[in-house]
Design an enzyme around this catalytic site. Structure first.
Site, PDB file in Angstrom:
ATOM      1  N   ASP A   8       3.721   2.312 -11.403  1.00 53.33           N
ATOM      2  CA  ASP A   8       2.423   3.155 -11.370  1.00 53.33           C
ATOM      3  C   ASP A   8       2.772   4.541 -10.694  1.00 53.33           C
ATOM      4  O   ASP A   8       3.626   4.819  -9.835  1.00 53.33           O
ATOM      5  CB  ASP A   8       1.556   2.242 -10.776  1.00 53.33           C
ATOM      6  CG  ASP A   8       1.054   1.233 -11.614  1.00 53.33           C
ATOM      7  OD1 ASP A   8       1.220   1.502 -12.919  1.00 53.33           O
ATOM      8  OD2 ASP A   8       0.284   0.218 -11.144  1.00 53.33           O
TER       9      ASP A   8
ATOM     10  N   ALA B 228      -3.326   4.735   3.088  1.00 56.46           N
ATOM     11  CA  ALA B 228      -2.946   3.845   4.278  1.00 56.46           C
ATOM     12  C   ALA B 228      -1.599   3.655   4.071  1.00 56.46           C
ATOM     13  O   ALA B 228      -1.071   3.515   3.254  1.00 56.46           O
ATOM     14  CB  ALA B 228      -3.723   2.510   3.810  1.00 56.46           C
TER      15      ALA B 228
ATOM     16  N   MET C 274     -11.481   2.184  -4.946  1.00 50.07           N
ATOM     17  CA  MET C 274     -11.803   3.073  -6.158  1.00 50.07           C
ATOM     18  C   MET C 274     -13.414   3.679  -5.938  1.00 50.07           C
ATOM     19  O   MET C 274     -14.223   3.790  -6.807  1.00 50.07           O
ATOM     20  CB  MET C 274     -11.676   2.537  -7.458  1.00 50.07           C
ATOM     21  CG  MET C 274     -10.392   2.255  -7.691  1.00 50.07           C
ATOM     22  SD  MET C 274     -10.156   1.047  -9.504  1.00 50.07           S
ATOM     23  CE  MET C 274     -10.399  -0.393  -8.614  1.00 50.07           C
TER      24      MET C 274
ATOM     25  N   PRO D 252       0.869  -1.212   0.031  1.00 45.18           N
ATOM     26  CA  PRO D 252       0.004   0.147  -0.051  1.00 45.18           C
ATOM     27  C   PRO D 252       0.978   1.305  -0.059  1.00 45.18           C
ATOM     28  O   PRO D 252       0.176   2.428  -0.170  1.00 45.18           O
ATOM     29  CB  PRO D 252      -0.861  -0.092   1.345  1.00 45.18           C
ATOM     30  CG  PRO D 252      -0.101  -0.955   2.219  1.00 45.18           C
ATOM     31  CD  PRO D 252       0.620  -2.124   1.298  1.00 45.18           C
TER      32      PRO D 252
ATOM     33  N   LYS E  49       1.566   9.169 -14.033  1.00 39.78           N
ATOM     34  CA  LYS E  49       1.891  10.461 -13.165  1.00 39.78           C
ATOM     35  C   LYS E  49       0.675  11.125 -12.479  1.00 39.78           C
ATOM     36  O   LYS E  49       0.804  11.441 -11.542  1.00 39.78           O
ATOM     37  CB  LYS E  49       2.767  11.276 -14.135  1.00 39.78           C
ATOM     38  CG  LYS E  49       4.160  10.950 -14.242  1.00 39.78           C
ATOM     39  CD  LYS E  49       5.016  12.208 -14.876  1.00 39.78           C
ATOM     40  CE  LYS E  49       6.468  11.663 -14.849  1.00 39.78           C
ATOM     41  NZ  LYS E  49       7.157  12.162 -15.803  1.00 39.78           N
TER      42      LYS E  49
END
Ligand SMILES: C[S@@+](CC[C@H](N)C(=O)[O-])C[C@H]1O[C@@H](n2cnc3c(N)ncnc32)[C@H](O)[C@@H]1O
Length: 245
Positions: free
Chosen positions: A33, A195, A166, A10, A55
């Site tokens: 990512d 988190a 999401m 995370p 980005k």
């Protein structure tokens, strides 16, 4: 020649697996990512070539272009790491990348990571299952795909914890549908933003107030009686477990 699809967890670098850290330290190329913690990026071999393929939200490159980049790199280098937030196979499009690579005869090795679906509630002190409160957990996306969206009213079950990824944008609709499906408006909820990072924020409330909460993405929504539990309930949890060996 191998492309390693590696779960970054995370955010906190301490939550990387040992295997992930080793692969990052030895990588020639890393394709990562947007939601990768800075501490995790520090683990990467300093001489590695890096590609940030996402980005900003909305500006992230199309999956097709990412697949193509991985294929090109997989043909050229011995040790490529595709670093993905959380677990590569939990809403990470990892399966699509594996297929694109194997279709092009490139060897792939997938390394699991701690998914925010489980790591974020845990870090907020929330056990997603708990004897007497929750018999299971359902992990869903709150985002609709190509006009279709999940019918949350069908997921209303007071005995099962719902974890939504999401789901920030649609949180009001999600709450309305769950109440329509039969969940009590007073069902406890928690939201966990960022988190495991220094920006982590946990908010608690009830289902009927979810739409009003100011929540910043990335966040995990937890819906169900366990959302009320918190770290300061750990003593209670331990006592419960001691009573029920
Ligand atoms: C595209 S999904 C990727 C999920 C990832 N593969 C995983 O296993 O955690 C992105 C969503 O994961 C959740 N997420 C990822 N990292 C998070 C974090 N550090 N804190 C809270 N939610 C997070 C959010 O719901 C975010 O919108």
């Amino acid at each position: 020649m191998t492309v390693y699809l590696v779960g970054a967890g995370p955010g906190d670098a301490d939550l990387l697996t040992i295997r992930a850290a080793r692969l990052l330290a030895n990588a020639q190329v890393v394709v990562h990512d947007r939601l990768i913690g800075p501490g995790v990026l520090d683990v990467i071999n300093p001489d590695a070539i890096r590609y940030d393929v996402g980005k900003l939200p909305g500006l992230s490159q199309s999956q097709e272009r990412i697949n193509q980049l991985l294929i090109t790199l997989g043909r050229e280098y011995e040790h490529v790491v595709r670093l993905k937030g959380g677990d590569p196979f939990v809403f990470g499009r990892g399966g699509e990348e594996v297929r694109a690579l194997t279709d092009n005869s490139i060897r792939v090795d997938v390394v699991p990571g701690i998914s925010s679906a489980f790591g974020a509630p845990l870090l907020a002190g929330i056990p997603v299952t708990h004897r007497g409160l929750s018999h299971g957990v359902t992990v869903v996306t709150g985002r609709s795909l190509k006009g279709s969206s999940i019918d949350f009213s069908k997921l209303a079950n007071p005995d099962i914890t719902l974890v939504v990824l999401m789901g920030v944008e649609r949180r009001r609709d999600i709450a309305t549908a769950l109440i329509k499906g039969g969940l009590s408006p007073s069902t406890p909820i928690a939201t966990i933003e960022w988190a495991s990072t220094s920006s982590e924020r946990v908010q608690r409330g009830s289902l009927d107030g979810l739409g009003e909460l100011q929540v910043v993405a990335p966040a995990v929504l937890v819906i169900g009686p366990v959302a009320e539990l918190a770290t300061n309930h750990v003593e209670t949890l331990i006592a419960d477990l001691a009573l029920q060996p």
